[in-house]
Design a protein around this motif. Structure first.
Motif, short mmCIF file in Angstrom:
data_model
loop_
_atom_site.label_atom_id
_atom_site.label_comp_id
_atom_site.label_asym_id
_atom_site.label_seq_id
_atom_site.Cartn_x
_atom_site.Cartn_y
_atom_site.Cartn_z
N LYS A 1 18.87 -2.47 -13.07
CA LYS A 1 17.85 -3.20 -13.84
C LYS A 1 17.83 -2.87 -15.33
CE LYS A 1 14.10 0.00 -13.78
NZ LYS A 1 12.68 0.05 -13.98
N SER B 1 11.82 -11.37 -12.14
CA SER B 1 11.34 -10.88 -13.43
C SER B 1 11.04 -12.01 -14.39
CB SER B 1 12.42 -9.98 -14.05
OG SER B 1 12.14 -9.68 -15.39
N LYS C 1 19.00 -12.16 -11.81
CA LYS C 1 17.70 -12.55 -11.26
C LYS C 1 17.64 -14.07 -11.06
CE LYS C 1 15.90 -8.51 -10.81
NZ LYS C 1 15.73 -7.94 -9.46
N ARG D 1 7.83 -12.79 -9.97
CA ARG D 1 8.34 -12.57 -11.33
C ARG D 1 7.41 -11.61 -12.06
NH1 ARG D 1 9.69 -18.98 -12.36
NH2 ARG D 1 11.62 -19.06 -11.10
N TYR D 2 7.89 -10.33 -12.16
CA TYR D 2 7.07 -9.29 -12.76
C TYR D 2 7.11 -9.41 -14.28
CZ TYR D 2 8.78 -6.91 -8.50
OH TYR D 2 9.17 -6.59 -7.23
#
Ligand code: WQD
Length: 338
Positions: free
Chosen positions: A85, A125, A154, A176-177
């Motif tokens: 990430k 994300s 992603k 989706r953070y």
């Protein structure tokens, strides 16, 4: 029902395991320990008193994944965190990211599509939006061409999941953070960046502990009120709870589509200087930083429109920026006191 949490010893994964156990789920964790340690298991047990099953396994090993599902036939819910990430690392080593983040996902889905029913929660994300045109960002915002291989994995991951749900009994929710920060209030688990932290808040807390000389603020001439970038910093426990709510939504068949998407944020944008001010308030001491050049790939603003998460998913954040920063600071002090 046994729930598989891949990357379950990681930052968001471990907090989600705690919340799953709090809701009575039996949890099995897969983690290859490339960015975490088995000590995190002790922290989880210290909080919940329940020992999750842990299998050290690399999801890039297709046959190991197959063997796992032969052994754990009662897994039909999966929360998939395991992925690389780091944005910068992905630019330098794209194939590491495409292999790790995409092949692992494919091998997982190949096993799940064999099942009569499978619930799949995907760790996505806000990076898929790039620099969104409208703030706050809602789920209908256009998906911009990725500016890093990490962000591209992603986007590709979301497309793979969408295609597979059309021809299988997998139902999925893509979460989706925005920017996850903080640590469990117990101080038993938190963020454990390896090496120099790439993200803002762990760098701030390490600087607060004297591990770093000062924070480099990447640019203060952005078109924002104080010139620094704006993000939506969400407490990791609030984020973890959203995963359990999303999983329960699929189990109870409340989902209205085979794939649903939710933005997970506070809805509040905070600048880098505002985060620094929050830390100074929480720590009670001045914080050393200097302004340097912008960082390649940074967007100016990203904060969430939380209407869909609040009104459809039925979840909302509870922690303020100060409370999130305070939990991160408490965790840093505890980790360094060991
Ligand atoms: C936040 C702000 C920086 C460090 C990324 C990924 C996202 C997610 C979270 C994985 C920016 C500034 C930072 C520093 C700084 N990743 N900053 N000095 O880039 O918004 O999001 O991490 O889940 O997908 O895109 O987070 O914490 O790196 O940066 O000034 O030493 O802090 O410029 O404005 P980012 P971040």
């Amino acid at each position: 029902m046994k729930i598989l949490v891949t990357g379950g010893l990681g930052f968001i994964g471990s907090h989600t395991v705690v919340e799953l156990q709090n809701k009575g789920f039996e949890v099995v964790i897969i983690d290859n320990l490339s960015n975490s340690s088995e000590d995190v298991l002790k922290g989880i047990v210290a909080i919940t008193g329940k020992q999750p099953i842990f299998e050290k396994l690399d999801l890039r090993e297709k046959h190991a994944v197959k063997d796992f599902f032969k052994k754990h036939t009662d897994v039909s819910g999966v929360i998939h965190f395991a992925a690389s990430k780091a944005v910068g690392e992905s630019v330098a080593n794209p194939l590491l990211y495409y292999e790790n983040n995409i092949a692992s996902l494919v091998y997982l889905l190949q096993e799940l599509q064999q099942k009569p029913e499978a619930h799949f929660i995907f760790s996505s994300s806000c990076t898929v939006y790039g620099q969104a045109d409208v703030m706050p960002i809602d789920e209908n915002a256009s998906i911009k061409p990725a500016i890093s291989p990490y962000g591209n994995t992603k986007q590709i991951g979301e497309e793979i999941i969408t295609d597979v749900t059309k021809v299988s009994n997998i139902n999925a929710i893509l979460l989706r953070y925005f920017n996850p920060i903080g640590a469990h209030p117990s101080g038993e688990i938190g963020e454990l960046p390896i090496g120099v932290p790439q993200n803002l808040v762990p760098f701030i807390t390490q600087t607060g502990m004297g591990l770093r000389k000062e924070l480099m603020v990447y640019g203060n001439d952005y078109p924002t009120p104080d010139g620094t970038c704006i993000r939506d910093y969400i407490h990791v426990v609030d984020l973890a709870k959203a995963h359990v709510v999303a999983l329960q939504r699929l189990i109870e068949k409340k989902n209205t589509d085979k794939v649903e998407v939710f933005n997970l944020g506070t809805g509040v944008g905070s600048s880098v200087l505002e985060v620094i001010s929050s830390f100074e308030k929480v720590s009670g001491k001045p914080f050393p930083y200097k302004i340097v050049a912008k960082r390649e790939g940074d967007v100016t603003k990203a904060y969430a429109n939380t209407d869909k998460a609040n009104n459809v998913l039925g979840w909302k954040t509870e922690s303020s920026l100060d409370e999130s920063i305070e939990s991160a600071w408490k965790w840093e002090q505890k980790v360094r006191s060991k």
